[in-house]
Write a protein that holds these residues in place. Structure first.
Motif, PDB file in Angstrom:
ATOM      1  N   ARG A 187       0.839  -1.201   0.000  1.00 59.34           N
ATOM      2  CA  ARG A 187       0.000   0.000   0.000  1.00 59.34           C
ATOM      3  C   ARG A 187       0.874   1.251   0.000  1.00 59.34           C
ATOM      4  N   SER A 188       0.304   2.347  -0.499  1.00 55.83           N
ATOM      5  CA  SER A 188       0.999   3.638  -0.449  1.00 55.83           C
ATOM      6  C   SER A 188       0.978   4.139   0.989  1.00 55.83           C
ATOM      7  N   SER A 189       2.029   4.811   1.400  1.00 56.18           N
ATOM      8  CA  SER A 189       2.167   5.213   2.798  1.00 56.18           C
ATOM      9  C   SER A 189       1.145   6.259   3.224  1.00 56.18           C
ATOM     10  N   THR A 191      -2.157   7.236   1.532  1.00 54.91           N
ATOM     11  CA  THR A 191      -3.582   6.926   1.368  1.00 54.91           C
ATOM     12  C   THR A 191      -3.952   5.517   1.804  1.00 54.91           C
ATOM     13  N   ARG A 192      -2.944   4.650   1.956  1.00 56.37           N
ATOM     14  CA  ARG A 192      -3.185   3.230   2.280  1.00 56.37           C
ATOM     15  C   ARG A 192      -3.874   2.488   1.138  1.00 56.37           C
ATOM     16  N   MET A 193      -3.896   3.099  -0.041  1.00 58.82           N
ATOM     17  CA  MET A 193      -4.483   2.434  -1.202  1.00 58.82           C
ATOM     18  C   MET A 193      -3.488   1.399  -1.752  1.00 58.82           C
ATOM     19  N   PRO A 194      -3.984   0.278  -2.272  1.00 64.04           N
ATOM     20  CA  PRO A 194      -3.083  -0.726  -2.843  1.00 64.04           C
ATOM     21  C   PRO A 194      -2.277  -0.155  -4.011  1.00 64.04           C
ATOM     22  N   THR A 195      -1.004  -0.530  -4.064  1.00 64.64           N
ATOM     23  CA  THR A 195      -0.134  -0.081  -5.158  1.00 64.64           C
ATOM     24  C   THR A 195      -0.183  -1.012  -6.361  1.00 64.64           C
ATOM     25  N   GLY A 196      -0.842  -2.164  -6.201  1.00 61.65           N
ATOM     26  CA  GLY A 196      -0.897  -3.155  -7.278  1.00 61.65           C
ATOM     27  C   GLY A 196       0.003  -4.350  -7.029  1.00 61.65           C
TER      28      GLY A 196
END
Length: 417
Positions: A187-189, A191-196
Motif C-alpha cells: 500500500r501507499s504510505s 492513502t493506504r491504497m493498494p499499489t498493485g
C-alpha cells in the motif's frame, strides 16, 4: 549433415568432434547407434567392419557431438505458461527493460493477441529489480497497459505479482481489504491504497480469480515448451516442484505423445499426488515421464535457479549456463576469483554425466558409452575450443532422443524431428 529417416535402425556418426564425457574414453572418432542405444564407440579405422548394408552413415562434417544435456532443476511448466500467456521478461528473454518499455510491449501484445475487454491478460517473467532504477511501474503505469482488461504480471520467481486497478477490483482487493495470513497487499504510505503489488498468500488468492486456459491451450503450451527444451539439446529434465494439477496435465501430455524427452516430476511432498510415493515407483519411465524425489529432498541446481532469473524462463540455453559456470559471474555482475571458476569440460560434465548421477540414471545416460541410450546433441561449434564468452552463441543443430531426432535446425530455422 542430416540424420535422415528416423525409421532406419542403425546409424554411424563419423568425421566429427565427439566429446563422450566418459573419463575412460573422453574422445571418439565414430559412434554407432542401433535402435534406441549406442552400440559402439571408437576410432574411424576400427569401425570399418561394422559398416555393413543397412547402416546409414552420417557425416558430422567436423561438427561436435555430446551426450544429450540433462537439466537438474527445470521450469517446463513455467515455459508452458509463458507460451499461453504474455512475456514481461527483461532481456535476454524479453524486451521489458524499464517501466516504459514494459507498458509499450505489453500494450502491443494485448493488441496482437486480440484480447477482448474484460478478459484477463497475464504476463510472465516480470523482473523490475533488473530495471535501471530497480523499481517497477506505478499503479498508474500498470493502468496504461489496459484500463478495459484486468492485468496480472507474474514475477520471474513466481512469488508475487503486479495488478492493474481492474485486476485488483476483480480480485476483490481494495483500500480496506486486510492482508491475508502469509501475504501482503502493498500500500501507499499516505492513502493506504493498494499499489498493485501482491505478495505471498495475497498474490495466490488473487490468482484464483483468473480464468485458466482451456485444456487444448494448456497442452499446446506444454508442446511448445518441450520443443524449446529440445531445441537446446536437452533430452532429460527434472521439473521442480510439480503441483498435482501440473502432474495431471504432464501425464496426459505423455499419453498423447507430446513429451518427446524424459521428464521427472518432483512433487512438493510424498503425498502431494494423493498417495505416498515409493522409491521403486520413481525409477520407471512411462511414455517419457516418471516420478522423482520430493522437491524438498532434492538439492536445487544453482544453474536452474540462475536460469530462471536471467532468462525469465524463456529459453533454457544450457551453453549459456555452462559459460556462466566457467566465468563464475552473474550476468552484469563482477567476475569472481579465478580459483572459484571451473574448466569448460567440467561444466559440460555438470550438465551431462553429473546430471545423470543426480537423477540416479548414470548407467544409461550422461555419456556417449556403449550400451547407454542414444541421447545425443550435435552442435555447430566445439565448446572446448570456443572463446568462453562465446559459448552461449554455439547453436544446437540436432537433438537425438533414444536414436530418434526430436529437433533439427535447418537453413537458419528450427524444425522438429
Amino acid at each position: 549433415m542430416q540424420s535422415g529417416s528416423d525409421d532406419l535402425r542403425k546409424r554411424a556418426y563419423i568425421n566429427g568432434q565427439i566429446l563422450t564425457m566418459d573419463r575412460i574414453r573422453p574422445r571418439a572418432e565414430a559412434v554407432l547407434v542401433s535402435g534406441k542405444r549406442i552400440q559402439w564407440v571408437g576410432s574411424r579405422a576400427d569401425m570399418g567392419s561394422l559398416l555393413h548394408r543397412g547402416v546409414q552413415v552420417v557425416d558430422l562434417e567436423g561438427r561436435t557431438m555430446l551426450p544429450g544435456f540433462i537439466h537438474g532443476s527445470s521450469h517446463l511448466m513455467s515455459l508452458a505458461y509463458n507460451n499461453m500467456f504474455g512475456n514481461a521478461s527483461p532481456g535476454p528473454g524479453g524486451v521489458c527493460n524499464s517501466p516504459k518499455e514494459l507498458v509499450r510491449e505489453l500494450t502491443r501484445q494485448i493488441e496482437q493477441r486480440g484480447i477482448k475487454p474484460g478478459i484477463w491478460f497475464v504476463a510472465m517473467g516480470y523482473a523490475p529489480e533488473r530495471y535501471p532504477l530497480g523499481q517497477g511501474p506505478t499503479l498508474e503505469e500498470l493502468d496504461e497497459i489496459s484500463r478495459e482488461r484486468p492485468v496480472c504480471l507474474v514475477h520471474a520467481s513466481g512469488q508475487y505479482g503486479a495488478f492493474n486497478s481492474m485486476g485488483l477490483a476483480v480480485a476483490g482487493i481494495g483500500r480496506f481489504t486486510p492482508d491475508p495470513f502469509g501475504g501482503q497487499i502493498e500500500r501507499s504510505s499516505g492513502t493506504r491504497m493498494p499499489t498493485g503489488i501482491l505478495r505471498g498468500r495475497a498474490f495466490l488468492q488473487a490468482v484464483e480469480s483468473i480464468k485458466l486456459p482451456s485444456l487444448k491451450e494448456a497442452l499446446w503450451g506444454v508442446k511448445e515448451a518441450v520443443r524449446l527444451f529440445a531445441s537446446q539439446g536437452i533430452t532429460t529434465l527434472k521439473e521442480a516442484r510439480t503441483e498435482a494439477g501440473e502432474y495431471a496435465l504432464l501425464h496426459l501430455a505423455s499419453l498423447l505423445g507430446i513429451l518427446r524427452l524424459d521428464v521427472i516430476f518432483g512433487p512438493e511432498s510424498s503425498g502431494a499426488f494423493g498417495k505416498p510415493l515409493s522409491f521403486s515407483e520413481g525409477l520407471c519411465y512411462r511414455r517419457h515421464c516418471r516420478l522423482g524425489g520430493c522437491s524438498g529432498a532434492w538439492d536445487e541446481c544453482s544453474c536452474g535457479e540462475r536460469e530462471a532469473t536471467l532468462l525469465g524462463d524463456r529459453e533454457p540455453n544450457m551453453l549459456f549456463l555452462v559459460e556462466q559456470a566457467v566465468r563464475n559471474q552473474a550476468e552484469g555482475g563482477p567476475i569472481s576469483q579465478e580459483k572459484q571458476r571451473i574448466f569448460v569440460e567440467e561444466a559440460l560434465r555438470a550438465v551431462t554425466i553429473h546430471g545423470a548421477i543426480q537423477i540416479l540414471e548414470e548407467r544409461k545416460k550422461g555419456s556417449i558409452s556403449e550400451g547407454k541410450l542414444a541421447d545425443l546433441v550435435i552442435l555447430d561449434g566445439n565448446p572446448l575450443t570456443s572463446p568462453v564468452e562465446g559459448l552461449r552463441d554455439i547453436h544446437v543443430l540436432e537433438t537425438i532422443k533414444e536414436g530418434k531426432s526430436i529437433f533439427r535446425r535447418l537453413a537458419g530455422q528450427d524444425k522438429e524431428g
